[in-house]
Write an enzyme that holds these catalytic residues in place. Structure first.
Site, PDB file in Angstrom:
ATOM      1  CE1 TYR A   1      -3.887  -2.123   0.014  1.00 51.51           C
ATOM      2  CE2 TYR A   1      -2.882  -3.234   1.886  1.00 51.51           C
ATOM      3  CZ  TYR A   1      -3.847  -3.185   0.900  1.00 51.51           C
ATOM      4  OH  TYR A   1      -4.761  -4.189   0.792  1.00 51.51           O
ATOM      5  CG  LEU A   2       0.829   6.078  -1.053  1.00 54.09           C
ATOM      6  CD1 LEU A   2      -0.128   6.871  -1.918  1.00 54.09           C
ATOM      7  CD2 LEU A   2       1.375   6.976   0.041  1.00 54.09           C
TER       8      LEU A   2
END
Length: 713
Positions: free
Chosen positions: A567-568
């Site tokens: 994820y980011l």
């Protein structure tokens, strides 16, 4: 048949005995490189289950083993100057020389030809002249080396140093003796017998400090006798051409090639600390003899059957041995534990014993531990003696001003039907159901910090004040504290994920929204670390902080940030996904900067009285990716920024990931907890109280995601 056995150790001799016994007309020859009566090593141990198998396979040799071995049941652990005795560990031990002598005698009785000082330099020629060749030539097998490609051989060396000694000091149980001196931590593994086995090992740092490789044998024996003086009781350490070495793990993709087969250490090794080397070799011999008998001497069929039967067992023991090896190599990580805490962690190090099995083996020891754990828990008795013995899973945990009633964490499943980030009645009902069944903490599904940071178009979020009111009533009516995970999916948008999945997001279902729609005005690739500019980073940081404020307004008790599974924020940490060349890319210290800035912003927005956690990537499970050592550094940095709990995950970054055989999420929880010094939430799929107690009770986790009945804790 003409059978040639390379190696006259326990495995080779026992295979010869069983084959000759079943086939008196066969010509079986054992080739042993050493002179008769010469062997290296001291004692061996055999568990009760192996003794039963030996009795069934060949009664005469079993009776000789039974007569000459020492039987014992307790295990002694010396730590911090105290002895801790655990019952229920039944083994037999004997000198290796005695075992070889009685097996050789049994071979002669049956007509097996024993040839000593017979080193086989050309296994290929021997195989051509024999119907079957058994490679039983140990950890440094020339047979395996000669056919390394055919077997798919692999060897890996550990880091700790060890050497085998003997002593006339008397021990009445298998013992692990830990002693710390100015150079570091030493451990002696002892087996009782007429002459006790005394294996000494130490971690790499202790070895370097002690400079034993610079000392003569006389000097290092004197040094070790001083280290273990209290336990040797005036006796010397006996040397037998001992040498310091690191443990070599041997694996083979195949155990046979044509008419040649490997058994014992030639095929697979298990760390000496679990005492399974001789057991594996002799039980390999039993399985091989049975397979040959059942196949009517069809060698190809027999060797295939033998491997099919034994490989799962051997690999399971290898995994246990590897966990035990790593435990000893990382012993400093656990050396500050209280005594009874260290004992239970140590006894369960390999994964072969769990909390429940220890309770059955030694209820008194587990009761002593439970009293200690209860006294150490919030609101516990003043002393362990005054505490009631109750299971660790049911004990409270304090995180800042939040007190959890027990260690079980419920995670609400994902429903993917939120509308514009607002949870539906079904999603809220799922949280209510879990928050009213008595778990210590209930976690909602992950909440997106922005519209374009959602996992799917149906994922809920906290990017609008309208979302706050949707959660308030559900949280207010919950019987247990409620927490959530804030996430920006980055390049993982429009895909499905598990709350704490091993693999991270799985590919998007085609029936879901396209990757680029009105709801996803930006393609997920826009959020790759190298695409984000200064204003993008500032906006993302603000969205996390704003979501944290909304979480507080909604009444959430616990909050954690998603820094794993690609994820980011996690994509900044991994060198596989972060190609930036500015202050946010390059080495780990730079790659962690943006996630830390987000943590700072969230910690400022989230009340000091409430705990903050982080889902942290333990490893990418991929070449050149984030490693466990990197994760330790990230964990320490998070701790410095006010993070209270780490929830380890792994993988989900590279399509070319390779999950290890030994390390799983439970192991990562153990390592991060005890290396970094922060509480951990084990993100496993626990369904039994035994799993939760094993993790929490043995100090491998403080919380555990749990999918069983809370009433059974």
């Amino acid at each position: 048949m003409d059978v040639s056995v390379i190696g006259g150790g326990p495995g080779g001799l026992y295979a010869s005995i069983l084959l000759q016994k079943a086939n008196p007309d066969w010509e079986i020859t054992v080739h042993e490189r050493n002179p008769q009566g010469v062997t290296y090593g001291w004692g061996i141990v055999l568990p009760n289950r192996t003794l039963s198998n030996l009795r069934a396979a060949d009664a005469p040799s079993y009776e000789a083993i039974d007569e000459r071995s020492t039987q014992w049941e307790p295990f002694d652990l010396y730590y911090g100057g105290e002895r801790y005795r655990s019952s229920g560990h039944s083994f037999a031990s004997m000198l290796r020389t005695d075992l070889l002598e009685l097996l050789q005698e049994r071979c002669r009785d049956l007509g097996v030809a024993l040839e000593f000082e017979s080193e086989i330099d050309d296994p290929q020629s021997l195989a051509a002249a024999s119907d079957l060749v058994i490679g039983a030539d140990g950890i440094h097998s020339e047979t395996r080396s000669e056919f390394a490609d055919e077997f798919g051989a692999e060897t890996v060396d550990g880091e700790a140093r060890f050497s085998w000694f003997g002593t006339e000091a008397d021990f009445d149980a298998l013992s692990h003796i830990f002693v710390e001196n100015e150079d570091g931590i030493w451990c002696a593994h002892t087996y009782p017998g007429e002459v006790s086995t005394f294996i000494v090992d130490c971690d790499a740092e202790t070895w370097a400090n002690a400079d034993l490789d610079q000392r003569s044998e006389e000097e290092y024996l004197a040094y070790l006798e001083d280290v273990f003086a209290e336990h040797l009781d005036g006796h010397e350490l006996l040397s037998q051409v001992d040498r310091w070495q690191t443990f070599t793990t041997v694996r083979n993709e195949r155990w046979s090639h044509d008419n040649l087969v490997l058994i014992g250490d030639a095929a697979h090794t298990a760390h000496y600390s679990i005492g399974s080397g001789t057991t594996l070799a002799m039980e390999d011999a039993i399985a091989l003899a049975d397979a040959i008998g059942e196949s009517d001497a069809d060698v190809g069929t027999a060797l295939e059957s033998y491997e099919q039967q034994r490989r799962p067992i051997a690999e399971s023991l290898q995994r246990s041995g590897e966990r035990s090896r790593l435990h000893f190599e990382d012993i400093r990580r656990f050396y500050g534990f209280d005594g009874i805490q260290f004992v239970l962690h140590h006894l369960t190090r390999s994964g072969r014993l769990t909390y429940d099995s220890m309770s059955r083996r030694d209820p008194d020891l587990v009761e002593e531990f439970e009293r200690w754990f209860a006294a150490s828990s919030p609101g516990g008795a003043a002393t362990p003696e005054q505490a009631d013995p109750v299971s660790p899973a049911t004990q409270p945990l304090e995180l800042r001003d939040l007190t959890l009633s027990n260690r079980a964490v419920r995670v609400a499943g994902q429903t993917f039907d939120a509308r514009d980030g607002r949870p539906t009645d079904a999603q809220l009902a799922a949280v209510r159901e879990r928050s009213n069944d008595g778990a210590g903490l209930t976690m909602t599904e992950p909440l997106a910090v922005s519209e374009d940071g959602r996992i799917t178009p149906g994922s809920p979020g906290l990017y609008s004040d309208d979302h706050v009111s949707a959660w308030q009533e559900t949280i207010a009516s919950a019987d247990t504290p409620v927490g959530s995970t804030l996430v920006h999916t980055g390049t993982n948008g429009a895909r499905q994920t598990q709350p704490f999945g091993l693999e991270g997001p799985i590919p998007r279902n085609e029936s879901w929204a396209s990757r680029v729609t009105d709801q996803y005005s930006n393609p997920p690739r826009t959020y790759a670390p190298d695409r984000l500019q200064g204003e993008d980073l500032e906006r993302i940081e603000r969205t996390f902080a704003d979501a944290a404020r909304r979480a507080d307004d909604a009444g959430f008790d616990y909050l954690q940030l998603q820094l794993g599974n690609g994820y980011l924020l996690g994509s900044f940490l991994s060198p596989l996904t972060n190609d930036r060349t500015d202050a946010y890319g390059g080495d780990l210290e730079s790659r962690v900067q943006f996630p830390l800035e987000v943590v700072d912003a969230v910690r400022d927005a989230w009340p000091d009285s409430k705990p903050l956690g982080a889902v942290v990537q333990a490893t990418d499970w991929a070449a050149d990716g984030l490693t466990l050592e990197d994760s330790f550094a990230v964990g320490r940095a998070l701790s410095d920024r006010g993070v209270d709990v780490l929830a380890p995950v792994a993988g989900g970054v590279s399509d070319d990931q390779h999950r290890g055989d030994v390390h799983g999420l439970a192991n990562f929880s153990d390592e991060l907890r005890n290396e970094v010094g922060l509480p951990t939430m084990a993100t496993v799929q626990a369904t039994t109280s035994d799993e939760v107690n094993t993790l929490v009770g043995t100090s491998r986790a403080d919380l555990c995601t749990y999918y069983g009945s809370v009433n059974e804790l």
